[in-house]
Scaffold this active site. Sequence first.
Site, PDB file in Angstrom:
ATOM      1  N   CYS A 127     -19.186 -12.608 -19.130  1.00 32.63           N
ATOM      2  CA  CYS A 127     -20.567 -12.733 -19.632  1.00 32.63           C
ATOM      3  C   CYS A 127     -20.625 -13.776 -20.865  1.00 32.63           C
ATOM      4  O   CYS A 127     -21.534 -14.566 -20.889  1.00 32.63           O
ATOM      5  CB  CYS A 127     -20.886 -11.459 -20.244  1.00 32.63           C
ATOM      6  SG  CYS A 127     -22.654 -11.288 -20.842  1.00 32.63           S
ATOM      7  N   CYS A 133     -28.262  -9.340 -16.000  1.00 37.85           N
ATOM      8  CA  CYS A 133     -27.667  -9.311 -17.347  1.00 37.85           C
ATOM      9  C   CYS A 133     -28.729  -9.511 -18.390  1.00 37.85           C
ATOM     10  O   CYS A 133     -29.177 -10.740 -18.123  1.00 37.85           O
ATOM     11  CB  CYS A 133     -26.523  -9.837 -17.291  1.00 37.85           C
ATOM     12  SG  CYS A 133     -25.639  -9.964 -19.113  1.00 37.85           S
ATOM     13  N   CYS A 183     -26.725 -12.690 -20.242  1.00 41.61           N
ATOM     14  CA  CYS A 183     -26.456 -14.266 -19.501  1.00 41.61           C
ATOM     15  C   CYS A 183     -27.080 -14.450 -18.117  1.00 41.61           C
ATOM     16  O   CYS A 183     -26.857 -15.340 -17.916  1.00 41.61           O
ATOM     17  CB  CYS A 183     -24.993 -14.039 -19.453  1.00 41.61           C
ATOM     18  SG  CYS A 183     -24.232 -13.325 -17.763  1.00 41.61           S
ATOM     19  N   GLY A 223       0.631  -1.215  -0.113  1.00 36.65           N
ATOM     20  CA  GLY A 223      -0.049   0.193   0.076  1.00 36.65           C
ATOM     21  C   GLY A 223       0.580   1.168  -0.033  1.00 36.65           C
ATOM     22  O   GLY A 223       0.348   2.290  -0.018  1.00 36.65           O
ATOM     23  N   CYS A 234     -23.623  -7.371 -18.451  1.00 35.30           N
ATOM     24  CA  CYS A 234     -22.333  -7.637 -17.821  1.00 35.30           C
ATOM     25  C   CYS A 234     -21.054  -6.580 -18.222  1.00 35.30           C
ATOM     26  O   CYS A 234     -21.013  -6.432 -19.340  1.00 35.30           O
ATOM     27  CB  CYS A 234     -21.673  -9.005 -17.709  1.00 35.30           C
ATOM     28  SG  CYS A 234     -22.700 -10.015 -16.849  1.00 35.30           S
TER      29      CYS A 234
END
Lengths: 287, 365, 256
Positions: free
Chosen positions: A276, A245, A248, A36, A270
């Site tokens: 997807c 979606c 899908c 970080g 998606c």
Amino acid sequence: MADASPQDGGYNYAYLDEQTKRMIRRAILKAVAVPGYQVPFGGREMPLPYGWGTGGIQVTAAIIGRDDTLKVIDQGADDTTNAVSIRRFFAKVAGVATTTRTEEATVIQTRHRVPETPLRDGQILVFQVPIPEPLRMLEPRETETRTLHALAEYGVMQVSLYESIARHGRISKAYNYPVLVNGRYIMSPSPIPKFDNPKLDRSPALQLYGAGREKRIYAVPPYTPVKSLDFEDHPFEIEQWSECCALCGSSDSFLDEMIVDDSGQRLFVCSDTDYCERRQAAAEAAE
Amino acid sequence: MYVAVKGGETAIAHSLDFVADKRRGDRGIDELSLAQIDQQLGLAVDRVMTEGSCYDRSLAALAIKQARGDLIEAIFLLRAYRTTLPRFGDSQPLDTTAMLAERRISSTFKDVPGGQVLGPTYDYTHRLLDFSLAAAGERPTAPTAPADTARGLPRVGDILEREGMLEPPPEAASPEDLTRKPLTLPASRPVRLQNLARGDEGFLLALGYSTQRGYGNNHPFVGEIRYGRVPVSFVPEELGFEITIAEIEVTECDMVNQFAGSHDVPPQFTRGYGLAFGHSERKAMAMALVDRALRAEELSEAATSPAQDEEFVLAHSDNVEASGFVQHLKLPHYVDFQSELVVVRALCEEVEARRRQAALDQAAE
Amino acid sequence: MSPLLSARGITRYFGDRIACRDVDFDLWPGEVLGVVGESGSGKTTLLNCLAGRLAPDAGAVTYDSMAYGPVEVHALSEARRRLLSRTEWGFVSQDPREGLRMGVSAGANIGERLMAVGARHYGDIRHTALDWLERVEIARDRLDDRPSAYSGGMRQRLQIARNLVSSPRLVFMDEPTGGLDVSVQARILDLLRGLVNTLHLSAVLVTHDLGVARLLTHRLMVMQGGAVVEHGLTDQVLDDPRHAYTQMLVASILPV
């Protein structure tokens, strides 16, 4: 590998000269050792403009090898113009195999999304980062933000979250949602939607973050705790859709909103095109 | 039925073709040659070399041709090329006293040793569009006076310094290179000067101008501007002695600024410095004004204006960085926008729900 | 019992101008020490040296901290000094804009010290902030307003609340009522006196106003040209000034 000059018609493997790659790898090692923490590095001018992913490209160029398989996505899709452009760049200068399939890639360079398909041990996710400093919009001076990180003086960040609740009734930060890494440094996860933040926590993959214009590299090693900042009584929440979606049927992925006609008809699809497509293929095979 | 749009690769290929077509323009018109750009648009070449940090006139001319005249784009091209060049060492510092000067002026004295050499300058032209230039086949007459070049002109600054009136130039320091190491703040003066030399002329011009209008005024005078050719020297490891490897054109500006003094040190004028490739007086002067402004803390002056704010100036002077980040807003941001939409819609629903509840409560009374 | 704050030989120059010279004193828990003098007398420089904001050219400041025991303020690492100034100390600036975040709400301003040391319950923080608003006599419905919407007097009250929320032991105050209306001043002085008593605060208070000194301080140091010319119990110094400068100051208070 000998440096070839452009006049000879050749570039070094993955475009950058070996000395530059070594410099970037040293920065990456430092970054991995201090999760970080933003490591300054001597970023080079690249053939793509600042803002187009030069940091991610330099990180990928420093780590990629002939045995790697590279996937590049932008907004979660493999075929957005800039993802295409970067993938072509590496295919040309590194001769590396490329793929759109998340599970086949060894290195995934991404802008603004984490793949829906869970990553595994041994994969590297390279993030393109515009503003590496999570405190930048609260404190414009780099000399001051550097001190705040060094002393772990993060009151100003918590104040901004408090203020958001006071004004809107909730923490309204939607993307680039700040996280605490390994219990020590506050980090910007790049402008991924907060939906993707949980995927960073203890991920088996190595996360590398490159900011070319600001010249910073940072990292989250595999299995590192990454916690999104919040309050006990206003805990961190991800986005939800009431729709699923249209292609899908997924109800647990990040959805793009498409406006399909003049009357404002909407469809949700998606954002992760590979995810997807795989779901669609699986559904078809099942029939 | 919605079908996901594909074909990013084809779209890109087409856009590259379109750009190449636009760049060439009307095929019935003569193509520009690099020599034409170098010769007749020479000041554009000078700027691209300066901000591209690479002295090579034909490369800069090529960049300008490829960029279709967009100088910031040309600077980007040259910088990207520069990244790939092998480096074999640092030159000796340029000795501008050894300059073969085509032009040399000073505003601080009416006359100076070596004379005020006006040379080629737009300064005294009248800005009237010359339509004779629109006709082809221009045959300009040769200059009526011989070129007034002079070598080894003494520096006006040295004269003032010998009198004790001008602070001495800073101690020589080993160079740090911003293209190898990232900028860290606070920055040393050599690093600031490198940043400013590469910096956008427009940005520095505006900041320099602001100091003259009171935003951190440092009472500048042009001590000296000189433009001409200087040799570049280098000591190759194998030889162990100095050799001249090139001769380049530079413009140098020494500003003489507000005097400073303290209890023990008598008051002296202070310096601002600017250097650019080719004939780039505006850039060298703006750079000198900003250089002096950024010395505010060193000279115990209150730093209150933008030109004196080191972090602000150095972080935003690079037009390649600036252009990239500003223009990157054109890239797709729809995922982040979608996140925001979700939040804003939720907030609107909450506000609406509160309003309805308040209306119900009121009706109930 | 040891002093809460000790100064020995505090000296500070600006160029070759002496700002303060050889200042010595001890401050005991529960005491309010006033520093009075005209502008240019060095009192603000002294305050900044004591509060760790300015390094003296000579001398030492010792503080008996809860976190680390007795420490020499200017020998501490920057990290520890900054932590002390956010927890055990308060600093009330003459201009409240310097001591507040003008761009965030009053609640955020008051809550910041709590959040900086780990408070993570929004409701509790808000509750504490409301509590403090009440104590400094600001209306509760102003909690979400920003200080830019407050009057000068309200901003000063907010600055006081922001400092006291962490229960500091020592508060530095630089002309806390300077620049405010006389009637507003009076109410803030009352507020300060009440808070100092109920919270058993110790304080170093810089002011050019002898009336403020009389009302708030137990002991007084009079500064002139960077040096302390008189030092003693406030009532004694003001009723029976010994030094010529103090006498002049006292004499020039306009009778009301």
